[in-house]
Motif scaffolding. Structure first.
Motif, PDB file in Angstrom:
ATOM      1  N   LYS A  45      46.734  50.896  41.511  1.00 23.22           N
ATOM      2  CA  LYS A  45      45.870  50.762  40.334  1.00 23.22           C
ATOM      3  C   LYS A  45      45.782  52.063  39.544  1.00 23.22           C
ATOM      4  O   LYS A  45      45.596  52.043  38.336  1.00 23.22           O
ATOM      5  CB  LYS A  45      44.453  50.355  40.751  1.00 23.22           C
ATOM      6  CG  LYS A  45      44.310  48.921  41.147  1.00 23.22           C
ATOM      7  CD  LYS A  45      42.865  48.630  41.498  1.00 23.22           C
ATOM      8  CE  LYS A  45      42.663  47.212  41.962  1.00 23.22           C
ATOM      9  NZ  LYS A  45      41.265  46.938  42.330  1.00 23.22           N
ATOM     10  N   THR A  46      45.863  53.202  40.230  1.00 22.93           N
ATOM     11  CA  THR A  46      45.668  54.488  39.560  1.00 22.93           C
ATOM     12  C   THR A  46      46.972  55.245  39.315  1.00 22.93           C
ATOM     13  O   THR A  46      46.935  56.360  38.803  1.00 22.93           O
ATOM     14  CB  THR A  46      44.733  55.389  40.388  1.00 22.93           C
ATOM     15  OG1 THR A  46      45.314  55.626  41.672  1.00 22.93           O
ATOM     16  CG2 THR A  46      43.362  54.755  40.547  1.00 22.93           C
ATOM     17  N   GLN A  47      48.099  54.648  39.654  1.00 26.96           N
ATOM     18  CA  GLN A  47      49.368  55.354  39.534  1.00 26.96           C
ATOM     19  C   GLN A  47      49.637  55.833  38.110  1.00 26.96           C
ATOM     20  O   GLN A  47      50.057  56.968  37.904  1.00 26.96           O
ATOM     21  CB  GLN A  47      50.511  54.468  40.014  1.00 26.96           C
ATOM     22  CG  GLN A  47      51.817  55.227  40.163  1.00 26.96           C
ATOM     23  CD  GLN A  47      52.863  54.415  40.879  1.00 26.96           C
ATOM     24  OE1 GLN A  47      52.718  53.217  41.058  1.00 26.96           O
ATOM     25  NE2 GLN A  47      53.929  55.059  41.280  1.00 26.96           N
ATOM     26  N   ASP A  48      49.380  55.007  37.110  1.00 26.41           N
ATOM     27  CA  ASP A  48      49.604  55.415  35.720  1.00 26.41           C
ATOM     28  C   ASP A  48      48.727  56.608  35.350  1.00 26.41           C
ATOM     29  O   ASP A  48      49.175  57.530  34.665  1.00 26.41           O
ATOM     30  CB  ASP A  48      49.342  54.253  34.764  1.00 26.41           C
ATOM     31  CG  ASP A  48      50.386  53.153  34.882  1.00 26.41           C
ATOM     32  OD1 ASP A  48      51.497  53.427  35.389  1.00 26.41           O
ATOM     33  OD2 ASP A  48      50.081  52.010  34.478  1.00 26.41           O
ATOM     34  N   GLN A  49      47.481  56.593  35.808  1.00 27.48           N
ATOM     35  CA  GLN A  49      46.568  57.708  35.522  1.00 27.48           C
ATOM     36  C   GLN A  49      47.060  58.987  36.196  1.00 27.48           C
ATOM     37  O   GLN A  49      46.950  60.076  35.628  1.00 27.48           O
ATOM     38  CB  GLN A  49      45.158  57.376  36.000  1.00 27.48           C
ATOM     39  CG  GLN A  49      44.530  56.229  35.238  1.00 27.48           C
ATOM     40  CD  GLN A  49      43.270  55.713  35.916  1.00 27.48           C
ATOM     41  OE1 GLN A  49      43.109  55.828  37.121  1.00 27.48           O
ATOM     42  NE2 GLN A  49      42.384  55.134  35.127  1.00 27.48           N
ATOM     43  N   LEU A  50      47.589  58.866  37.409  1.00 28.26           N
ATOM     44  CA  LEU A  50      48.108  60.038  38.110  1.00 28.26           C
ATOM     45  C   LEU A  50      49.321  60.617  37.383  1.00 28.26           C
ATOM     46  O   LEU A  50      49.462  61.846  37.281  1.00 28.26           O
ATOM     47  CB  LEU A  50      48.480  59.683  39.551  1.00 28.26           C
ATOM     48  CG  LEU A  50      47.325  59.327  40.468  1.00 28.26           C
ATOM     49  CD1 LEU A  50      47.846  58.772  41.794  1.00 28.26           C
ATOM     50  CD2 LEU A  50      46.450  60.541  40.723  1.00 28.26           C
ATOM     51  N   VAL A  66      49.937  60.432  34.141  1.00 27.55           N
ATOM     52  CA  VAL A  66      49.419  61.082  32.930  1.00 27.55           C
ATOM     53  C   VAL A  66      48.825  62.449  33.285  1.00 27.55           C
ATOM     54  O   VAL A  66      49.087  63.450  32.599  1.00 27.55           O
ATOM     55  CB  VAL A  66      48.377  60.189  32.228  1.00 27.55           C
ATOM     56  CG1 VAL A  66      47.635  60.950  31.140  1.00 27.55           C
ATOM     57  CG2 VAL A  66      49.045  58.951  31.654  1.00 27.55           C
ATOM     58  N   ALA A  67      48.047  62.509  34.353  1.00 23.00           N
ATOM     59  CA  ALA A  67      47.423  63.776  34.761  1.00 23.00           C
ATOM     60  C   ALA A  67      48.481  64.802  35.164  1.00 23.00           C
ATOM     61  O   ALA A  67      48.369  65.985  34.820  1.00 23.00           O
ATOM     62  CB  ALA A  67      46.451  63.536  35.906  1.00 23.00           C
ATOM     63  N   ARG A 103      51.611  64.947  34.092  1.00 22.20           N
ATOM     64  CA  ARG A 103      52.301  65.394  32.872  1.00 22.20           C
ATOM     65  C   ARG A 103      51.450  66.390  32.094  1.00 22.20           C
ATOM     66  O   ARG A 103      51.955  67.384  31.568  1.00 22.20           O
ATOM     67  CB  ARG A 103      52.659  64.198  32.003  1.00 22.20           C
ATOM     68  CG  ARG A 103      53.798  63.386  32.575  1.00 22.20           C
ATOM     69  CD  ARG A 103      54.172  62.223  31.698  1.00 22.20           C
ATOM     70  NE  ARG A 103      55.295  61.503  32.288  1.00 22.20           N
ATOM     71  CZ  ARG A 103      55.543  60.226  32.089  1.00 22.20           C
ATOM     72  NH1 ARG A 103      54.765  59.512  31.280  1.00 22.20           N
ATOM     73  NH2 ARG A 103      56.575  59.640  32.661  1.00 22.20           N
ATOM     74  N   LYS A 104      50.161  66.127  32.038  1.00 22.22           N
ATOM     75  CA  LYS A 104      49.246  67.035  31.340  1.00 22.22           C
ATOM     76  C   LYS A 104      49.220  68.392  32.042  1.00 22.22           C
ATOM     77  O   LYS A 104      49.271  69.441  31.388  1.00 22.22           O
ATOM     78  CB  LYS A 104      47.843  66.442  31.299  1.00 22.22           C
ATOM     79  CG  LYS A 104      46.842  67.311  30.578  1.00 22.22           C
ATOM     80  CD  LYS A 104      45.467  66.665  30.562  1.00 22.22           C
ATOM     81  CE  LYS A 104      44.464  67.615  29.917  1.00 22.22           C
ATOM     82  NZ  LYS A 104      43.092  67.098  29.980  1.00 22.22           N
TER      83      LYS A 104
END
Length: 76
Positions: free
Chosen positions: A47-52, A54-55, A57-58
């Protein structure tokens, strides 16, 4: 689990002495509980893979642009 697998497990359990059956059941309970926890962690991670991503890459962009500082473990 298929009924064949359950029947196989039942036969295997019935072939053991009662004390060994109790011991096997306890170990199976622990094993199944661990498998359920792993499944929950996998679902949460998915569920959180996309958020990880993005973080990460940032963070890489901030490091590349010099906007980050090394972590001071003494301040934790």
């Amino acid at each position: 689990m298929s009924s064949t697998a359950i029947a196989t497990m039942k036969k295997m359990m019935e072939s053991l002495p009662e004390a060994a059956q109790e011991q096997a059941v306890e170990q199976l309970r622990d094993f199944i509980a661990e498998m359920q926890e792993e499944s929950e962690w996998d679902a949460l991670f998915e569920k959180t893979q996309d958020q990880l991503i993005v973080a990460a890459r940032k963070a890489r962009a901030e490091i590349a642009s010099g906007k980050s500082e090394p972590m001071d473990y003494e301040q934790l």
